[in-house]
Design a protein around this motif. Structure first.
Motif, PDB file in Angstrom:
ATOM      1  N   ASN A  50       0.853  -1.188   0.000  1.00  0.00           N
ATOM      2  CA  ASN A  50       0.000   0.000   0.000  1.00  0.00           C
ATOM      3  C   ASN A  50       0.887   1.235   0.000  1.00  0.00           C
ATOM      4  O   ASN A  50       1.786   1.352   0.829  1.00  0.00           O
ATOM      5  CB  ASN A  50      -0.924   0.008   1.213  1.00  0.00           C
ATOM      6  N   GLY A  72      -1.918  -2.370  -3.597  1.00  0.00           N
ATOM      7  CA  GLY A  72      -3.219  -2.081  -3.009  1.00  0.00           C
ATOM      8  C   GLY A  72      -3.581  -0.611  -3.099  1.00  0.00           C
ATOM      9  O   GLY A  72      -2.833   0.201  -3.660  1.00  0.00           O
ATOM     10  N   PRO A  73      -4.717  -0.254  -2.505  1.00  0.00           N
ATOM     11  CA  PRO A  73      -5.133   1.148  -2.535  1.00  0.00           C
ATOM     12  C   PRO A  73      -4.162   2.028  -1.752  1.00  0.00           C
ATOM     13  O   PRO A  73      -3.451   1.548  -0.867  1.00  0.00           O
ATOM     14  CB  PRO A  73      -6.518   1.127  -1.877  1.00  0.00           C
ATOM     15  N   THR A  74      -4.134   3.294  -2.091  1.00  0.00           N
ATOM     16  CA  THR A  74      -3.253   4.226  -1.386  1.00  0.00           C
ATOM     17  C   THR A  74      -3.730   4.417   0.048  1.00  0.00           C
ATOM     18  O   THR A  74      -4.914   4.275   0.355  1.00  0.00           O
ATOM     19  CB  THR A  74      -3.205   5.589  -2.103  1.00  0.00           C
ATOM     20  N   ASN A  77      -5.600  10.224   2.442  1.00  0.00           N
ATOM     21  CA  ASN A  77      -6.692  10.738   1.626  1.00  0.00           C
ATOM     22  C   ASN A  77      -6.256  11.861   0.703  1.00  0.00           C
ATOM     23  O   ASN A  77      -5.399  12.651   1.037  1.00  0.00           O
ATOM     24  CB  ASN A  77      -7.822  11.257   2.521  1.00  0.00           C
ATOM     25  N   TRP A 103      -2.801  -4.759  -9.804  1.00  0.00           N
ATOM     26  CA  TRP A 103      -3.066  -3.396  -9.336  1.00  0.00           C
ATOM     27  C   TRP A 103      -4.483  -3.330  -8.785  1.00  0.00           C
ATOM     28  O   TRP A 103      -5.420  -3.849  -9.387  1.00  0.00           O
ATOM     29  CB  TRP A 103      -2.915  -2.401 -10.482  1.00  0.00           C
ATOM     30  N   ASP A 104      -4.654  -2.650  -7.659  1.00  0.00           N
ATOM     31  CA  ASP A 104      -5.973  -2.422  -7.075  1.00  0.00           C
ATOM     32  C   ASP A 104      -6.862  -1.681  -8.085  1.00  0.00           C
ATOM     33  O   ASP A 104      -6.371  -0.935  -8.933  1.00  0.00           O
ATOM     34  CB  ASP A 104      -5.820  -1.582  -5.801  1.00  0.00           C
ATOM     35  N   SER A 106      -8.472   0.845  -7.736  1.00  0.00           N
ATOM     36  CA  SER A 106      -8.378   2.307  -7.634  1.00  0.00           C
ATOM     37  C   SER A 106      -7.341   2.879  -8.598  1.00  0.00           C
ATOM     38  O   SER A 106      -7.252   4.093  -8.770  1.00  0.00           O
ATOM     39  CB  SER A 106      -8.054   2.727  -6.201  1.00  0.00           C
ATOM     40  N   PHE A 107      -6.556   2.006  -9.250  1.00  0.00           N
ATOM     41  CA  PHE A 107      -5.594   2.416 -10.278  1.00  0.00           C
ATOM     42  C   PHE A 107      -6.147   1.996 -11.630  1.00  0.00           C
ATOM     43  O   PHE A 107      -6.268   0.808 -11.926  1.00  0.00           O
ATOM     44  CB  PHE A 107      -4.226   1.762 -10.049  1.00  0.00           C
ATOM     45  N   TRP A 129      -5.084  11.885  -9.835  1.00  0.00           N
ATOM     46  CA  TRP A 129      -6.290  11.639  -9.050  1.00  0.00           C
ATOM     47  C   TRP A 129      -7.435  12.416  -9.680  1.00  0.00           C
ATOM     48  O   TRP A 129      -7.338  13.626  -9.858  1.00  0.00           O
ATOM     49  CB  TRP A 129      -6.066  12.073  -7.606  1.00  0.00           C
ATOM     50  N   VAL A 133     -10.626   7.915  -8.488  1.00  0.00           N
ATOM     51  CA  VAL A 133      -9.638   6.879  -8.811  1.00  0.00           C
ATOM     52  C   VAL A 133      -8.356   7.527  -9.329  1.00  0.00           C
ATOM     53  O   VAL A 133      -8.341   8.696  -9.711  1.00  0.00           O
ATOM     54  CB  VAL A 133     -10.155   5.871  -9.882  1.00  0.00           C
ATOM     55  N   TRP A 134      -7.278   6.742  -9.351  1.00  0.00           N
ATOM     56  CA  TRP A 134      -6.011   7.166  -9.934  1.00  0.00           C
ATOM     57  C   TRP A 134      -6.010   6.739 -11.396  1.00  0.00           C
ATOM     58  O   TRP A 134      -6.065   5.550 -11.699  1.00  0.00           O
ATOM     59  CB  TRP A 134      -4.830   6.515  -9.202  1.00  0.00           C
TER      60      TRP A 134
END
Length: 144
Positions: A50, A72-74, A77, A103-104, A106-107, A129, A133-134
Motif C-alpha cells: 500500500n 493495493g489502494p493508497t 486521503n 493493481w488495485d 483504484s488504479f 487523481w 480513482v487514480w
C-alpha cells in the motif's frame, strides 16, 4: 525561481529543485497544494503493498523475490476535489523474473498496459487523481 510547466491537461508549479508543489487541473478547476511533494518514498515488497501518500508523490517498490505482489489502494486521503499526481516505480531486484503484479481497482490504466521490469531494471507508472480513482497518464514503454 519557481516556474510553471505543462502537466497532463493542467499546469504545475515547480520549486527551485524542480519538485511539484502545486497543480491546477481543468478537470475540476481547482488548485491542489501537494504535501510532501519533494519526497521520494521507498516500499519493500510484501504480498500486498500500500502506497502511503504522506511519503510523497514518487514511490519506489523494491521487489526482492519472484513472489506475486498486489499494489493495493493508497493510504491517506486526497480530497475529492483536489487534483494530485502519483508516480509508482517498480524496481526488480529479485535476481530473475518478477511474479505477477496486480493493481488495485483504484488504479485505472485507461488503455495503457503495465509490464514488469526485467531483473535489475525499473519501470514506472504515473497517475492523476480524478476525485475517485487514480488514472494512469503515462507508463514506461521500456525498462531503464
Amino acid at each position: 525561481m519557481p516556474r510553471l510547466v505543462q502537466r497532463g491537461p493542467g499546469v504545475a508549479i515547480l520549486d527551485n529543485s524542480d519538485r511539484e508543489v502545486a497543480y491546477y487541473g481543468p478537470e475540476t478547476g481547482d488548485v491542489g497544494l501537494i504535501e510532501n511533494a519533494g519526497t521520494h518514498g521507498t516500499i519493500v515488497q510484501a504480498a500486498t503493498v500500500n502506497v502511503a501518500l504522506a511519503n510523497g508523490q514518487h514511490q519506489t517498490i523494491l521487489v526482492t523475490t519472484n513472489a506475486a505482489i498486489t499494489i493495493g489502494p493508497t493510504v491517506g486521503n486526497v480530497d475529492a476535489d483536489t487534483t494530485c499526481w502519483l508516480t509508482i516505480e517498480v524496481a526488480n531486484n529479485s535476481g530473475g523474473a518478477m511474479g505477477a503484479t496486480t493493481w488495485d481497482a483504484s488504479f485505472q490504466f485507461a488503455g495503457k498496459t503495465w509490464a514488469n521490469p526485467a531483473t535489475t531494471k525499473k519501470r514506472q507508472a504515473t497517475f492523476i487523481w480524478n476525485g475517485s480513482v487514480w488514472v494512469c497518464t503515462d507508463v514506461s514503454g521500456a525498462d531503464y
